[in-house]
Motif scaffolding. Structure first.
Motif: not given
Length: 637
Positions: A43-48
């Motif tokens: 998702g957009d909120d999980d860069a890792e």
């Protein structure tokens, strides 16, 4: 770690254990691979998580294609079931697939049925398939209902898929550990005679081919043989490619298929001229010293077996490790299960033998021999089992020849092998058991005299039991030798037929050499003894066979490991003998730096000092002539 013989393989491992990298390395030689990605996108909120997925994509070769299955839990089973035999699939990983399976968007769903569908697809997959999955069974039980549901579902999926796969590997801290080895389909089993062990190369009964109405075959019929065990190459830098080495053109006799292995077989001999020519050539090499010493026999042996005065070092080497136990007093003092542990170590590419094979660039084939019954009470094997074991060993040698192997190394691990070899030596060479049985040493380094006496008693009783039995080669194998020595004998005969030299260094190998001598006298001329190791049976058998130990290092690393330790030295000697130029001829042109021309023979003889006794003027100790009578008139007065 080298794996062979698999079609479907499951790679388990913890987080960051290296399981994905290991799975990808198994398919490095594949032309094309379908990478089946099971995890949902980040998702957009999980860069890792997005970075992890990107790292996986970057690692894949350009020839690989990617297929996503995150849209539906059943999509993975459909992809696997529809794969064609010429395809290669890599599924990474089942943890992502279980995450999709438990996604609320796909509930309610029958998780058990979906896992069963996946296992059925894996079991029937026609393509080459590698699946990666996290191992969660070693972690703590999660404290949340969703966590427990995930671990339960993934554990069930891992069990179902592991049961469906040929091979299962667990990667721990980057180190692969083989949990489920690939096994060949065993030969049809038949009940063995009462009181007799079952026999074949895989530990199950191998029946001989039945004739009409179920009759046992005669000696002229080839028995049904077990599937050959997998050949592995322990991972170390590969050996250099051999150059200039070709086998002699003489075709081997057709014996292994349908014909009889019997005394008097006409097998090839090494080239009788190439060996002496190689030794003569060594005398003219440009070396500062006196030459290669006792290692000249290595060059002579290699020249005769390769059919050329300038033999090349052996590059393609195969180690055949025979694993077969002997029951009864022969195995006194051994630790139960130790030989099986050693064999499993070698299969997994671990232990002394595998390490030395890896350093030598040699392939390794572990062969399970039939267990032998206590020889003090009954024959070790039946006649049918001996026949099957001989043909099995012959076929292993033929397969090695077809694979381009240039040198075979006979290795063995088994309880009671030393006593069985001593019994064979006593039956064929008239030896006494106490003189050829080495002392028994425990794991703590102590000498166990009680176990040694039990072994001597077992050999003594076996010889007494068979005192009126025939001493023909096959009868000795059946009564005293057992499965490992029988298979080793077949290997020596098959290697002789295909002109492959064999490196020996232990009791099983030399016992097989004594038996093969009575079946085909040519076999011993294709054998080379690396190191007798101070073993009395090996020393006596070598003397009977006319073999001279190349080294006297008294190594005790296990049969076969001693030979691999000496192998680099033998290769170096052959490489040196092949590469060194001849000693340059002296130029007598008269230059300042050149050796002066020797004087003519006549002048040299004149210049030599005269060492003849001087003639005395009168009587003395150097004269044997009677003295002249003195002149009586010439007297001082």
């Amino acid at each position: 770690m080298s794996l062979d013989g698999w079609n479907t393989l499951l790679v388990l491992g913890g987080i960051r254990s290296g399981k994905s990298e290991f799975a990808e390395s198994l398919l490095a030689d594949a032309a094309t691979v379908r990478y089946v990605a099971t995890a949902a996108g980040a998702g957009d909120d999980d860069a890792e998580w997005a970075a992890r997925l990107a790292a996986h994509r970057t690692r894949r070769p350009a020839t690989w294609s990617t297929e996503e299955t995150a849209a539906s839990p059943r999509r993975l089973a459909e992809v696997i079931a529809a794969a064609q035999p010429d395809e290669t699939l890599l599924v990474d990983d089942l943890g992502g697939w279980v995450t999709v399976l438990l996604d609320p968007a796909h509930q309610p769903a029958d998780d058990t049925a979906t896992i069963d569908e996946l296992a059925a697809a894996v079991r029937g997959c026609a393509a080459r398939l590698v699946l990666v999955s996290p191992e969660v069974g070693l972690s703590l039980v999660p404290t949340t209902p969703l966590g427990r549901a995930f671990t339960d579902a993934l554990g069930a999926a891992n069990r179902a898929v592991a049961d469906a796969c040929d091979t299962v590997v667990l990667v721990v801290a980057g180190q692969p550990c083989r949990l489920k080895p690939a096994t060949a389909e065993p030969a049809p089993a038949v009940p063995p005679p009462p009181g007799r062990p079952s026999v074949n190369g895989l530990g199950t009964t191998v029946p001989a081919q039945a004739g009409p109405a179920g009759e046992q075959p005669t000696n002229g019929a080839a028995p049904t043989l077990p599937a050959s065990p997998p050949v592995t190459t322990p991972e170390l830098p590969a050996a250099p490619v051999a150059t200039g080495w070709t086998a002699p053109p003489t075709a081997p006799p057709v014996v292994a298929s349908g014909a009889v292995i019997q005394p008097g077989m006409d097998l090839p001999m090494p080239d009788e001229h190439a060996g002496p020519q190689a030794v003569d050539r060594l005398a003219n090499l440009d070396v500062p010293g006196t030459g290669l010493g006792v290692l000249e026999q290595v060059v002579s042996f290699a020249a005769a077996t390769q059919g050329t005065p300038t033999p090349a070092p052996w590059q393609s080497v195969r180690v055949l490790m025979l694993h077969g136990d002997h029951a009864g007093g022969s195995a006194a003092g051994t630790v139960a299960g130790e030989s099986t542990r050693r064999a499993d170590q070698a299969r997994a590419g671990e232990g002394v033998l595998a390490r030395l094979a890896a350093e030598s660039g040699a392939s390794l084939q572990v062969v399970d021999a039939p267990a032998a019954a206590p020889i003090e009470h009954s024959p070790a094997l039946t006649a049918e089992q001996v026949e099957s074991a001989l043909h099995y060993g012959w076929r292993l040698a033929e397969e090695a020849a077809d694979a381009g192997v240039q040198l075979l190394v006979l290795a063995a691990c088994g309880a009671g092998t030393e006593a069985a070899a001593a019994a064979v030596l006593a039956a064929t060479a008239g030896a006494e058991a106490p003189t050829v049985l080495a002392r028994v040493v425990t794991e703590t380094g102590e000498i166990d005299d009680v176990a040694w006496m039990a072994r001597c008693a077992a050999v003594r009783d076996a010889l007494h039991r068979t005192r009126r039995s025939s001493r023909d080669a096959k009868d000795v194998l059946a009564e005293l030798g057992g499965g490992d020595i029988s298979i080793a004998t077949g290997i020596l005969l098959g290697a002789t037929a295909r002109r492959i030299p064999v490196l020996l260094d232990g009791p099983v190998g030399v016992a097989a050499g004594l038996i093969s001598r009575d079946l085909a006298g040519q076999a011993r001329h294709w054998c080379l003894l690396a190191d007798h190791g101070g073993h009395p049976a090996v020393q006596l058998a070598a003397d009977v066979l006319g073999l001279t130990s190349l080294a006297e290092l008294r190594l005790d690393l296990g049969e076969g490991a001693n030979a691999l330790t000496v192998l680099p030295l033998l290769r170096s000697v052959l490489g040196l003998a092949a590469a060194l130029p001849a000693r340059p001829a002296r130029d007598n042109g008269g230059g300042a730096d050149e050796t002066p021309e020797p004087e003519p023979v006549e002048e040299a003889e004149e210049a030599e000092p005269d060492f003849r006794e001087p003639e005395p003027d009168g009587p003395g100790p150097t004269s044997t002539e009677p003295a002249e009578p003195a002149d009586q008139g010439s007297r001082a007065g």
